[in-house]
Design a protein around this motif. Structure first.
Motif, PDB file in Angstrom:
ATOM      1  N   HIS A 141       0.843  -1.199   0.000  1.00  0.00           N
ATOM      2  CA  HIS A 141       0.000   0.000   0.000  1.00  0.00           C
ATOM      3  C   HIS A 141       0.872   1.240   0.000  1.00  0.00           C
ATOM      4  O   HIS A 141       2.072   1.174   0.285  1.00  0.00           O
ATOM      5  N   VAL A 142       0.249   2.338  -0.353  1.00  0.00           N
ATOM      6  CA  VAL A 142       0.890   3.646  -0.240  1.00  0.00           C
ATOM      7  C   VAL A 142       0.076   4.435   0.765  1.00  0.00           C
ATOM      8  O   VAL A 142      -1.161   4.440   0.712  1.00  0.00           O
ATOM      9  N   SER A 143       0.753   5.076   1.697  1.00  0.00           N
ATOM     10  CA  SER A 143       0.076   5.817   2.758  1.00  0.00           C
ATOM     11  C   SER A 143       0.311   7.306   2.544  1.00  0.00           C
ATOM     12  O   SER A 143       1.453   7.741   2.423  1.00  0.00           O
ATOM     13  N   LEU A 144      -0.779   8.060   2.462  1.00  0.00           N
ATOM     14  CA  LEU A 144      -0.672   9.476   2.133  1.00  0.00           C
ATOM     15  C   LEU A 144      -1.435  10.306   3.158  1.00  0.00           C
ATOM     16  O   LEU A 144      -2.643  10.117   3.344  1.00  0.00           O
ATOM     17  N   ASP A 178       2.789  15.723   7.940  1.00  0.00           N
ATOM     18  CA  ASP A 178       2.142  15.053   6.810  1.00  0.00           C
ATOM     19  C   ASP A 178       2.951  13.883   6.254  1.00  0.00           C
ATOM     20  O   ASP A 178       3.316  13.877   5.070  1.00  0.00           O
ATOM     21  N   PRO A 179       3.235  12.885   7.080  1.00  0.00           N
ATOM     22  CA  PRO A 179       4.048  11.771   6.610  1.00  0.00           C
ATOM     23  C   PRO A 179       3.418  11.031   5.423  1.00  0.00           C
ATOM     24  O   PRO A 179       2.202  10.957   5.294  1.00  0.00           O
ATOM     25  N   GLN A 180       4.276  10.495   4.571  1.00  0.00           N
ATOM     26  CA  GLN A 180       3.873   9.694   3.411  1.00  0.00           C
ATOM     27  C   GLN A 180       4.809   8.506   3.340  1.00  0.00           C
ATOM     28  O   GLN A 180       6.009   8.674   3.556  1.00  0.00           O
ATOM     29  N   GLY A 186      14.224  13.357   4.158  1.00  0.00           N
ATOM     30  CA  GLY A 186      13.591  14.665   4.218  1.00  0.00           C
ATOM     31  C   GLY A 186      12.682  14.694   5.437  1.00  0.00           C
ATOM     32  O   GLY A 186      12.954  14.041   6.451  1.00  0.00           O
ATOM     33  N   ASP A 187      11.588  15.425   5.320  1.00  0.00           N
ATOM     34  CA  ASP A 187      10.732  15.624   6.491  1.00  0.00           C
ATOM     35  C   ASP A 187       9.470  14.782   6.509  1.00  0.00           C
ATOM     36  O   ASP A 187       8.685  14.883   7.442  1.00  0.00           O
ATOM     37  N   ARG A 188       9.237  13.978   5.442  1.00  0.00           N
ATOM     38  CA  ARG A 188       7.948  13.276   5.467  1.00  0.00           C
ATOM     39  C   ARG A 188       7.947  11.885   4.847  1.00  0.00           C
ATOM     40  O   ARG A 188       7.001  11.135   5.086  1.00  0.00           O
ATOM     41  N   VAL A 189       8.934  11.538   4.042  1.00  0.00           N
ATOM     42  CA  VAL A 189       8.868  10.274   3.299  1.00  0.00           C
ATOM     43  C   VAL A 189       9.681   9.169   3.971  1.00  0.00           C
ATOM     44  O   VAL A 189      10.792   9.417   4.459  1.00  0.00           O
ATOM     45  N   PHE A 190       9.132   7.960   4.006  1.00  0.00           N
ATOM     46  CA  PHE A 190       9.874   6.806   4.504  1.00  0.00           C
ATOM     47  C   PHE A 190       9.325   5.548   3.854  1.00  0.00           C
ATOM     48  O   PHE A 190       8.353   5.596   3.094  1.00  0.00           O
TER      49      PHE A 190
END
Lengths: 618, 618
Positions: free
Chosen positions: A435-438, A505-507, A579-583
């Motif tokens: 899945h992709v979490s947005l 706003d993590p993704q 960065g500040d939101r992607v993992f």
């Protein structure tokens, strides 16, 4: 409006802004008409005549003026005043150019419980209306003092027996009280003067508060609006399908995307009602790729970690600064052109990296694109070089690009990439994208769910809420029927303020993995930036589940998280942030575990914050 | 903790952030102890031993560990697992250094409705706890499956009859169900193991959702916590007064001011319980002055309009760039030093002007200041010149300075001003300041009401909600017993986003006026910037109230707004904006009208937006 489609209307109360803002937004979104809410008109500096002209210039009819309250079943002196009041509103309607007024069932303490009197007085009102070429639609409020079901409002209308008096049906007032919509078919179609549609989440609360704050557009809540509307249409209702949605979030959001969201909700409902508004959603069969946009400073650590995850650099886009990374048949693109990709809210501005695009495998990409367009999704114009693949894509509400792909085609998306010499990577048991979490922008959570539902045909799951370290979060999973494409939408219950802005706003991309423990062990050996989960978590896990000691020790040693539900088990491990939101996440579903491990999300969020604060030297 | 005062504790769930953030905030606010919420500990990278040490370093005792769920009245196999689970938590408690665990009444589907079994199993748990020197506090959740009243939890505790088992009383669980707190006095004090305090607005909704999202600190809601707590104290309860407040806004707000707000709520409650925590609030007798901080660009139009309103420039501060403007005995100060006044959120940064200070006439200014300090208000340090008046002031949650004055004293605030030669102005029938209206920063609405209640002794009125053009707004009036000092607090239900930022966070001073129609007429003649109200408003007014035609014509001609309630009538007129948020209002109360004309606020807001857009040439 195309032939064979119903007229579509929207109440100005659905949208934010001045009356003029609302009308312009409704027109741009393609509505045929509007219900004008009195409060919006009263605050406007334009006269009713000017507003009426503005509507006509915009191609909007004024289908209804509302609300007129507390009219019926009153003592004679009060009736005279109410009729005087009504005549003033007929003046306004005449100037606006509408012939229909909504009268809500009374909540007045001076009214009496007397259907005969209510019918007599409504008949008098209808007589006045008819004399001016107007009509009255009587609506039972769910909290009406005496009249609070549509059956009751219809009994009174039938008793009044005046051609200028009919009923207005509002789905919220009916379905919030578990009313039976089947009885709608007993009302003659020409007495159904107006149909208002609103969805809502199922809430156990005072119905008036529920109505005023929590309504949603059709398809965003729990009500069965298809059956409701179908009954009215079968009864012969010939007026517009009109949206009347009171919602605290929509009331303060930009009315332009909100009106598009509203239009999309109606078109999805129409499809369910059998109107030919769009071609069916083609079957999906997984993700073709996901694309991360990353600053050049972030790119090296990101791609190094993709390497740790068994991905190899298998190609470069022949015109753009985009790398293709592949593990088996799983692809991640890394795009260092941060200037144009995605909308402002999905961009990398200030956050180093963001998920810029999702690409799904469609059985018929052109049809997917046509459906998306019919569902009012912004088709993204692409500068296409002579040798580039013709990729159809649309923008999701948060600006994420959504591509429709047929990877097997000769001119598929991969044909834009020139080999970098490397074979696809392998290892770590990665079999695809689970899945992709947005995280959605605050104003667009419900809009996003409706977008993915209507455009891709994903079905939304129940909303789960959890307490995260910096506020309440809601999570809503969405998946296609086969579970090949899953998206997890996240959002805060309160729009974030200044406090705790460290990880916003993590993704993330969650890769499906056949053995997360083994993968986590390999990641540790390769020195990959695995997110460290604290011992306290494992002590609690032990208390909660009484896991086998050896398993618990392995979970702990490799920072693997664990969940269990009635259907199976879930093992997952996270990377640190890029960065500040992607993992990234590796997930392993054992049995038929259907969730996303949201119970562990607060632990992950606290860990990412520590990780970030350490990285920033705070 | 001073002698004669109770111990004060706070549950970590009340505050936002990591566990470490929360503990630090609680300590700084002066709490004696904390309840540690399991989820906060589980997400921490510090071990229970380290957290325990950190608490002790901060001067905090760990008064309670919670929650332990779904323990009692289960089949034997489940009991064994539950006891194993409990032992793991006793381990954690030992490491933290606390001896008390909260057990919530079960909601488990596997539990049975059997008080005897529940008592037997809780006794077994208490026996295990006692063996480790620990105790168990059993709490009836309002939504407990079988046990959902405190009387019932007490029956089970009494039946279990173990010295290490007592009850925990939570005011929310009792008062949300309209429980009778008088029965608390029938419980022996030594069986009252713990007392949790939470207030809440009276809402008609599912009690679990109400509890999880909408609790408030004592004094911010509708519950009678004084009687509740008094009963427990009379019964002999000797533990801390502990706050346990689940609130979506507090959960995401800066924990440092939130903890101060929490402490203030407890101190106000303690005062009501008879503890000597603060000297009584001195009687107020109106506003001494209000101060507007304005950029030098805004100042000329602002002072010109004060002139139009009958104010004269009657003095200048002898050391600061502050002008005094006077109409009769009503004073407005205009301060062009925008550097230091007020907090960041009340400052003029980017908005041209802001209300920087309120000054009230106190019967005893030093006592007012001592009370404010006892109520944990930040006393503002002032650089005081050798000849300057000793003005005591504190900062409100939004940064507004609040001064306590005795204008009649020889060294009153006016002695800082040197005459500018002019006599006080007069005219327009202005008799004083009716109220000051302040839009609160989103996170601080409830905090502000509690601040003015506890510091100034103002009583809050009911919260009114209304639909404004750009979102829902709430309004809460506050007044002293004599009605001499009124403040209207405003706030949005949803934190403002990017849409419609033209007029943000409006603030205004409303002057009491003997004849608003005459004043508005005079303002028109003087060319003052009266806010133009559209005709549509007056047409609607006519429909609603059937006003005398001559009166309606005068209202319309002079843009005077009108309201009426069961007690009287209200006439009011607004000026245009000075900068982006400040304006004036003249109000006339006829009869005993007690409101603020909030029904007209949306019309005013739309008019200010038009006004602003025109001024900005948009």
């Amino acid at each position: 409006m195309s032939e064979g489609e119903p007229r579509r209307s929207i109440a100005t109360v659905c949208l934010s802004g001045t009356l003029e803002d609302k009308l312009a937004a409704a027109a741009v979104a393609g509505f045929d008409g509007v219900e004008i809410f009195e409060n919006d008109l009263v605050a406007s500096a334009n006269s009713p005549v000017e507003i009426g002209e503005y509507c006509r210039d915009l191609g909007l009819s004024v289908d209804l003026y509302q609300p007129f309250r507390d009219f019926e079943a009153v003592p004679p002196a009060q009736l005279a005043d109410n009729l005087r009041r009504a005549e003033r509103k007929f003046d306004v309607m005449e100037q606006l150019g509408t012939d229909l007024v909504l009268v809500c069932s009374t909540v007045s303490p001076t009214a009496v419980d007397d259907d005969e009197l209510a019918a007599e007085q409504l008949r008098a009102l209808a007589e006045r209306a008819a004399a001016r070429g107007m009509r009255v639609a009587y609506e039972a409020l769910a909290w009406g003092r005496f009249v609070n079901t549509y059956e009751h409002s219809w009994r009174i209308v039938r008793r009044a027996d005046h051609p200028a008096l009919g009923v207005c049906l509002d789905s919220f007032h009916v379905l919030s009280r578990d009313g039976d919509p089947a009885l709608i078919r007993t009302i003659p179609g020409d007495k159904l003067f107006y149909l208002q549609l609103a969805d809502a989440p199922r809430l156990d609360m005072d119905v008036l508060q529920w109505s005023r704050h929590h309504r949603l557009f059709p398809g965003q809540g729990s009500f069965d609006l298809t059956t409701f509307a179908a009954n009215a249409l079968e009864a012969g209702y010939a007026g517009p399908l009109s949206l009347e949605v009171f919602n605290d979030v929509f009331r303060q959001a930009d009315p332009r995307p909100a009106a598009v969201d509203a239009m999309r909700s109606l078109r999805l409902l129409e499809e369910q009602l059998g109107y030919p508004v769009a071609e069916p959603a083609p079957q999906l069969s997984g993700y073709a790729f996901t694309e991360i946009t990353a600053d050049v400073e972030i790119c090296p650590s990101l791609t190094r970690t993709l390497g740790d995850l068994g991905f190899a650099h298998t190609g470069d886009h022949h015109t753009k600064p985009v790398q293709r990374w592949t593990n088996g048949t799983t692809h991640v693109l890394v795009n260092t052109d941060v200037s144009g990709n995605g909308g402002p809210e999905s961009g990398t501005a200030g956050c180093g990296a963001a998920i810029g695009a999702l690409a799904v495998e469609s059985a018929d990409p052109p049809r997917s694109a046509r459906r998306a367009e019919a569902m009012r999704s912004p088709i993204l114009a692409r500068e296409r070089g002579p040798e580039e693949a013709g990729l159809a894509s649309v923008a999701a509400p948060d600006g994420t690009n959504v591509f429709f792909c047929d990877s097997g085609a000769a001119d598929g998306w991969s044909s834009d990439f020139r080999g970098a010499g490397a074979q696809p990577g392998a290892g770590l048991g990665i079999t695809g994208i689970d899945h992709v979490s947005l995280t959605q922008p605050f104003d667009h959570f419900d809009e996003a769910a409706l977008f993915y539902r209507s455009v891709l045909g994903l079905e939304p799951e129940e909303v789960a809420e959890y307490a995260a370290p910096f506020g309440m979060v809601r999570n809503r999973g969405m998946a296609d029927a086969g579970g090949s494409v899953r998206i997890a939408l996240n959002g805060t219950l309160v729009r974030r303020g200044e406090w705790a802005p460290v990880v916003r706003d993590p993704q993330h991309i969650a890769f499906a993995c056949t053995d997360v423990l083994a993968a986590a062990s390999a990641l540790a050996e390769s020195g990959a930036p695995v997110l460290r989960i604290p011992d306290n978590y494992y002590d609690d896990l032990d208390a909660r589940f009484g896991l086998d000691a050896a398993l618990l020790a392995r979970l702990r040693a490799h920072s693997v998280l664990y969940d269990r539900d009635g259907h199976g088990e879930f093992l997952h491990v996270f990377t640190e942030l890029f960065g500040d939101r992607v993992f990234f996440e590796l997930v392993q579903r054992i049995g038929n575990y259907a969730g996303y491990g949201v119970g562990n999300a607060p632990v992950r969020m606290a860990a990412h914050r520590r990780n970030r604060m350490t990285a920033n030297g705070r």
